[in-house]
Design an enzyme around this catalytic site. Structure first.
Site, PDB file in Angstrom:
ATOM      1  N   LYS A 215       0.666  -1.328  -0.113  1.00 17.60           N
ATOM      2  CA  LYS A 215      -0.049  -0.217   0.036  1.00 17.60           C
ATOM      3  C   LYS A 215       0.911   1.378  -0.281  1.00 17.60           C
ATOM      4  CE  LYS A 215      -3.873   2.640   2.533  1.00 17.60           C
ATOM      5  NZ  LYS A 215      -4.751   2.306   3.268  1.00 17.60           N
ATOM      6  N   LYS A 269      -2.087  -1.001  -3.762  1.00 19.96           N
ATOM      7  CA  LYS A 269      -3.348   0.047  -3.640  1.00 19.96           C
ATOM      8  C   LYS A 269      -1.927   1.130  -3.740  1.00 19.96           C
ATOM      9  CE  LYS A 269      -6.182   1.555  -0.210  1.00 19.96           C
ATOM     10  NZ  LYS A 269      -6.267   2.010   0.839  1.00 19.96           N
TER      11      LYS A 269
END
Ligand code: PBG
Length: 347
Positions: A215, A269
């Protein structure tokens, strides 16, 4: 579908060494819809879609989110209606995010471990009414902290191990409330192992962990922070725990640790700007791998189509197909219900 480099190189050689010395015409396989259908390498189905849903306190409420046109925060009764619709469309799972009443936010994020908080109540209601859909819950403290960070803070620093202990309790109350998949998005080190152990010790060994393994500290989360109300609160940025967008190899190390600690599935992400990371994680680990088409990506497609610059529906389907091509097993996307409708119309 995903060929090792040397196979691709070999087939390239075969083409250039056409013994008859005739021109290679790749367009033959594209000459008509049936021909294209025959050679299509990847498919997008509703089973690939996971829908992130924002919930708020209240009754019969649907509150628009300024930064994300078309996305609303739902009170639990409305979330039930929408979840039922998603299930009917064939969407396998939803991912829940709370908008926490500012009065319940504190510097410890205490509301996160309240077994009767908004997310836990939503889980129980959905499990009761729509047991056929999967529920994914987010583990991180940012919707609950007064400072908007994902972890506990002392002297301006985000504490790792102290945060992990709280995250494990947060995961536990969610799983006890019926969450099927725990998705830690906090980027603290070592949290997957501690969460796994905590769940197993409580007899919740079938609850899966979908780790936000890679992330990044991304500007594309802007509209989401508006949606959960952590934007105004956030002091500083998240660069001491979320990854540097310049790094790719480091994502493999992040994923490796999570796999060793017991992650069942991995997530990358944001999505589209990070497809190389999706590809590499899938190649290296072979685990079910998901991508999150985040709020800023959603907002870009919405803005461009509202301006009349791109066709919204086609942009939705093309962007989602690209995740599949990169090796993703599914996509978390705010477009999930629309994409499911489009796929249904096309079939
Ligand atoms: C919080 C979290 C964020 C998102 C999902 N979980 C925001 C952040 O890290 O600041 C972003 C999702 C999106 O932008 O759509 N831990």
């Amino acid at each position: 579908m995903h060929h090792p480099i040397d196979t691709v190189t070999k087939s390239k050689l075969a083409l250039t060494k056409n013994s008859l010395d005739l021109p290679t015409r790749l367009r033959r396989n594209r000459k008509s819809p049936w021909a294209r259908a025959m050679v299509r390498e990847n498919t997008l189905t509703t089973a690939d879609l996971i829908w992130p849903v924002f919930v708020i306190e209240g009754d019969n409420l649907r509150v628009p989110i300024a930064a994300m046109s078309g996305v609303e925060r739902f009170s639990i009764d409305q979330a039930l209606r929408e979840t039922e619709r998603a299930a009917k469309l064939g969407i396998p799972a939803i991912a829940l995010f709370p908008y926490t009443d500012p009065a319940l936010r504190d510097d410890q994020g205490s509301e996160a471990v309240n077994g009767d908080n908004l997310i836990c109540r939503t889980c129980r209601a959905i499990k009761k009414e729509i047991p056929e859909i999967g529920i994914i819950t987010d583990v991180a403290l940012d919707p609950y902290t007064s400072h908007g960070h994902d972890g506990l803070m002392r002297d301006g620093m985000i504490l790792n191990d102290e945060t992990v202990a709280v995250l494990a309790q947060q995961a536990l109350v969610q799983a006890e409330a019926g969450a099927d998949v725990i998705a830690p998005s906090d980027m603290m080190d070592g949290r997957i192992g501690v969460i796994r152990e905590t769940l197993d010790q409580s007899g919740l060994e079938l609850v899966q962990i979908l780790s936000y393994a890679a992330k990044y500290a991304s500007v594309f989360y802007g509209p989401f922070r508006d949606a959960v109300g952590s934007f105004a609160a956030l002091t500083g940025d998240k660069r001491t725990y979320q990854m540097d967008p310049a790094n790719g190899n480091e994502a493999l190390r992040e994923a490796e640790l999570d796999v060793i600690e017991g992650a069942d599935m991995l997530m990358v992400k944001p999505g589209l700007p990070y497809l190389d990371i999706v590809y590499r994680l899938k190649q290296d680990f072979g685990l079910p791998t998901y991508a999150y088409q985040v709020s800023g990506e959603y907002a870009m497609i919405e803005a461009a189509s509202a301006g009349g610059f791109i066709d919204r529906d086609r942009a939705i389907l093309e962007s989602l197909m690209c995740f599949k091509r990169a090796g993703a097993d599914g996509v978390l996307t705010y477009f999930a219900p629309r994409a499911a409708e489009l796929l249904k119309m096309a079939s």
